[in-house]
Design a protein around this motif. Structure first.
Motif, PDB file in Angstrom:
ATOM      1  N   ARG A 107       0.849  -1.179   0.000  1.00 53.89           N
ATOM      2  CA  ARG A 107       0.000   0.000   0.000  1.00 53.89           C
ATOM      3  C   ARG A 107       0.890   1.235   0.000  1.00 53.89           C
ATOM      4  O   ARG A 107       2.032   1.205   0.421  1.00 53.89           O
ATOM      5  CB  ARG A 107      -0.919  -0.030   1.226  1.00 53.89           C
ATOM      6  CG  ARG A 107      -1.950  -1.168   1.166  1.00 53.89           C
ATOM      7  CD  ARG A 107      -2.744  -1.235   2.454  1.00 53.89           C
ATOM      8  NE  ARG A 107      -3.560  -0.051   2.630  1.00 53.89           N
ATOM      9  CZ  ARG A 107      -4.781   0.102   2.130  1.00 53.89           C
ATOM     10  NH1 ARG A 107      -5.307  -0.838   1.385  1.00 53.89           N
ATOM     11  NH2 ARG A 107      -5.484   1.190   2.351  1.00 53.89           N
ATOM     12  N   ARG A 164       1.141   3.869   1.783  1.00 53.18           N
ATOM     13  CA  ARG A 164       1.760   4.311   3.032  1.00 53.18           C
ATOM     14  C   ARG A 164       2.979   3.469   3.372  1.00 53.18           C
ATOM     15  O   ARG A 164       4.000   3.972   3.827  1.00 53.18           O
ATOM     16  CB  ARG A 164       0.742   4.264   4.171  1.00 53.18           C
ATOM     17  CG  ARG A 164       1.323   4.730   5.501  1.00 53.18           C
ATOM     18  CD  ARG A 164       0.241   4.987   6.520  1.00 53.18           C
ATOM     19  NE  ARG A 164      -0.666   3.878   6.654  1.00 53.18           N
ATOM     20  CZ  ARG A 164      -1.649   3.852   7.540  1.00 53.18           C
ATOM     21  NH1 ARG A 164      -1.866   4.889   8.319  1.00 53.18           N
ATOM     22  NH2 ARG A 164      -2.447   2.802   7.643  1.00 53.18           N
ATOM     23  N   ASP A 176       2.395  -3.040  13.648  1.00 50.50           N
ATOM     24  CA  ASP A 176       2.364  -1.899  12.743  1.00 50.50           C
ATOM     25  C   ASP A 176       1.073  -1.927  11.928  1.00 50.50           C
ATOM     26  O   ASP A 176       0.773  -2.904  11.253  1.00 50.50           O
ATOM     27  CB  ASP A 176       3.576  -1.930  11.814  1.00 50.50           C
ATOM     28  CG  ASP A 176       3.652  -0.687  10.938  1.00 50.50           C
ATOM     29  OD1 ASP A 176       3.030  -0.696   9.866  1.00 50.50           O
ATOM     30  OD2 ASP A 176       4.327   0.276  11.332  1.00 50.50           O
ATOM     31  N   LEU A 177       0.312  -0.835  11.998  1.00 51.27           N
ATOM     32  CA  LEU A 177      -0.978  -0.775  11.311  1.00 51.27           C
ATOM     33  C   LEU A 177      -0.835  -0.959   9.804  1.00 51.27           C
ATOM     34  O   LEU A 177      -1.636  -1.647   9.166  1.00 51.27           O
ATOM     35  CB  LEU A 177      -1.675   0.552  11.607  1.00 51.27           C
ATOM     36  CG  LEU A 177      -3.064   0.737  10.976  1.00 51.27           C
ATOM     37  CD1 LEU A 177      -4.023  -0.351  11.443  1.00 51.27           C
ATOM     38  CD2 LEU A 177      -3.608   2.124  11.315  1.00 51.27           C
ATOM     39  N   SER A 178       0.206  -0.351   9.217  1.00 47.95           N
ATOM     40  CA  SER A 178       0.424  -0.507   7.777  1.00 47.95           C
ATOM     41  C   SER A 178       0.652  -1.963   7.403  1.00 47.95           C
ATOM     42  O   SER A 178       0.137  -2.445   6.386  1.00 47.95           O
ATOM     43  CB  SER A 178       1.629   0.334   7.334  1.00 47.95           C
ATOM     44  OG  SER A 178       1.378   1.706   7.494  1.00 47.95           O
ATOM     45  N   ARG A 232      -0.357  -4.661   9.084  1.00 49.44           N
ATOM     46  CA  ARG A 232      -1.600  -5.423   9.260  1.00 49.44           C
ATOM     47  C   ARG A 232      -2.556  -5.191   8.099  1.00 49.44           C
ATOM     48  O   ARG A 232      -3.172  -6.132   7.579  1.00 49.44           O
ATOM     49  CB  ARG A 232      -2.247  -5.041  10.592  1.00 49.44           C
ATOM     50  CG  ARG A 232      -1.436  -5.490  11.802  1.00 49.44           C
ATOM     51  CD  ARG A 232      -1.952  -4.885  13.086  1.00 49.44           C
ATOM     52  NE  ARG A 232      -3.311  -5.307  13.390  1.00 49.44           N
ATOM     53  CZ  ARG A 232      -3.993  -4.898  14.448  1.00 49.44           C
ATOM     54  NH1 ARG A 232      -3.430  -4.050  15.293  1.00 49.44           N
ATOM     55  NH2 ARG A 232      -5.212  -5.328  14.678  1.00 49.44           N
ATOM     56  N   GLU A 233      -2.673  -3.946   7.669  1.00 53.86           N
ATOM     57  CA  GLU A 233      -3.557  -3.629   6.553  1.00 53.86           C
ATOM     58  C   GLU A 233      -3.053  -4.248   5.255  1.00 53.86           C
ATOM     59  O   GLU A 233      -3.834  -4.762   4.447  1.00 53.86           O
ATOM     60  CB  GLU A 233      -3.680  -2.114   6.399  1.00 53.86           C
ATOM     61  CG  GLU A 233      -4.475  -1.450   7.519  1.00 53.86           C
ATOM     62  CD  GLU A 233      -4.599   0.048   7.318  1.00 53.86           C
ATOM     63  OE1 GLU A 233      -3.950   0.566   6.367  1.00 53.86           O
ATOM     64  OE2 GLU A 233      -5.321   0.693   8.082  1.00 53.86           O
ATOM     65  N   GLU A 234      -1.734  -4.175   5.051  1.00 57.43           N
ATOM     66  CA  GLU A 234      -1.154  -4.725   3.829  1.00 57.43           C
ATOM     67  C   GLU A 234      -1.419  -6.220   3.708  1.00 57.43           C
ATOM     68  O   GLU A 234      -1.815  -6.713   2.645  1.00 57.43           O
ATOM     69  CB  GLU A 234       0.352  -4.450   3.810  1.00 57.43           C
ATOM     70  CG  GLU A 234       1.116  -5.131   2.689  1.00 57.43           C
ATOM     71  CD  GLU A 234       0.870  -4.499   1.335  1.00 57.43           C
ATOM     72  OE1 GLU A 234       1.307  -5.085   0.326  1.00 57.43           O
ATOM     73  OE2 GLU A 234       0.240  -3.436   1.269  1.00 57.43           O
ATOM     74  N   ALA A 251      -3.742  -7.997   5.288  1.00 56.12           N
ATOM     75  CA  ALA A 251      -5.171  -8.304   5.248  1.00 56.12           C
ATOM     76  C   ALA A 251      -5.798  -7.983   3.899  1.00 56.12           C
ATOM     77  O   ALA A 251      -6.644  -8.736   3.399  1.00 56.12           O
ATOM     78  CB  ALA A 251      -5.899  -7.544   6.352  1.00 56.12           C
ATOM     79  N   THR A 252      -5.378  -6.886   3.286  1.00 56.28           N
ATOM     80  CA  THR A 252      -6.060  -6.429   2.076  1.00 56.28           C
ATOM     81  C   THR A 252      -5.346  -6.788   0.782  1.00 56.28           C
ATOM     82  O   THR A 252      -5.976  -6.805  -0.278  1.00 56.28           O
ATOM     83  CB  THR A 252      -6.247  -4.895   2.117  1.00 56.28           C
ATOM     84  OG1 THR A 252      -4.954  -4.260   2.147  1.00 56.28           O
ATOM     85  CG2 THR A 252      -7.039  -4.483   3.349  1.00 56.28           C
ATOM     86  N   GLU A 284      -1.933 -15.599   6.499  1.00 54.24           N
ATOM     87  CA  GLU A 284      -2.621 -15.116   7.693  1.00 54.24           C
ATOM     88  C   GLU A 284      -1.805 -15.431   8.942  1.00 54.24           C
ATOM     89  O   GLU A 284      -1.960 -14.779   9.976  1.00 54.24           O
ATOM     90  CB  GLU A 284      -4.004 -15.762   7.793  1.00 54.24           C
ATOM     91  CG  GLU A 284      -4.975 -15.290   6.724  1.00 54.24           C
ATOM     92  CD  GLU A 284      -6.305 -16.005   6.805  1.00 54.24           C
ATOM     93  OE1 GLU A 284      -6.372 -17.055   7.478  1.00 54.24           O
ATOM     94  OE2 GLU A 284      -7.280 -15.523   6.189  1.00 54.24           O
TER      95      GLU A 284
END
Length: 205
Positions: free
Chosen positions: A2, A4, A82-84, A86-88, A90-91, A102
C-alpha cells in the motif's frame, strides 16, 4: 505494498547510498556466519504451525557496481504491531498469495523504526544499507501436509518477488536451510529489485 508502506520505506532508504545497479554481491564470512547462527536457532523451533522466519538487513559498502556485504543487522517483525503491515497483509497479501500468510510468522515486515535506527547507525559508521537477507527453511518437509508439493529453495517465492519489487532494495538474498543426514546445510542466492539473479560470492576468512 500500500502507498503508506511504500512511502515509509522510501523515506528511510533515502538515507542510504545505493549504486545505480549491482553486478555482483560479495558476502563476508562473518556476515554469513552471523545470519546462519540466528537462522539455525529459529529453524530449531519450527513446527507444522510455525515457520519461524529470520530476516536481517545487509550492511557494507558499494564498490562501483559491486555490493560488498560486511555485516548484518536484525530488527523486529512488525506484522502484528504496525498498522500498515496489518492492513497490507489483510487487504493485499492474503487475497493475492493465499491464506497461509494469515499466519503472523509466515512472513516478515521489518519495523520501520528499527530500519531507521539501523540506517542511521550504519551511516554514522560509513556503511551503506545494501538490502536484505531472509530464511527459507525446508518447509515442504517440516510444515503441514498441504506444503509437501511446494518446496522452497534459495529462489524467491511470488510473495518475495512482490516484496523485493516494492521495497526497491538493490540486493535481496535468500538463504535456504535444510537438514540432511543429521546436519544443517545451506545455500545462498542474491536477487535484485527486479528479481533478476545476481552473482554472489562469499569469502573464506
Amino acid at each position: 505494498m500500500r502507498r503508506r508502506g511504500i512511502d515509509t520505506f522510501a523515506r528511510v532508504m533515502e538515507l542510504a547510498e545505493r549504486p545505480a545497479r549491482t553486478d555482483a554481491v560479495l558476502f563476508s564470512h562473518r556476515a554469513v556466519k552471523t545470519f546462519l547462527e540466528a537462522a539455525s536457532a529459529e529453524y530449531s523451533f519450527i513446527t507444522e504451525d510455525e515457520p519461524r522466519p529470520c530476516f536481517a538487513v545487509l550492511l557494507g559498502r558499494s564498490a562501483g557496481a559491486e555490493a560488498v556485504v560486511s555485516e548484518v543487522a536484525f530488527g523486529r517483525n512488525a506484522r502484528l504491531t504496525d498498522l500498515s503491515a496489518r492492513e497490507e497483509f489483510a487487504t493485499a497479501i492474503v487475497p493475492r498469495f493465499g491464506t497461509a500468510y494469515e499466519n503472523p510468522v509466515r512472513a516478515w515486515w521489518l519495523d520501520p523504526a528499527d530500519l531507521l535506527a539501523i540506517t542511521r547507525a550504519a551511516d554514522a559508521r560509513g556503511l551503506d544499507v545494501l538490502g536484505s537477507i531472509h530464511l527459507h527453511p525446508d518447509w515442504h518437509r517440516l510444515g503441514p501436509e498441504c506444503e509437501r508439493d511446494r518446496p522452497l529453495s534459495d529462489s524467491p517465492t511470488p510473495m518475495d518477488e512482490h516484496m523485493f519489487r516494492n521495497a526497491g532494495w538493490p540486493v535481496n538474498v535468500v538463504c535456504y536451510l535444510e537438514r540432511r543426514h543429521g546436519g544443517l546445510y545451506y545455500s545462498l542466492a542474491a536477487w535484485d529489485a527486479q528479481c533478476l539473479r545476481l552473482p554472489l560470492r562469499t569469502n573464506h576468512s
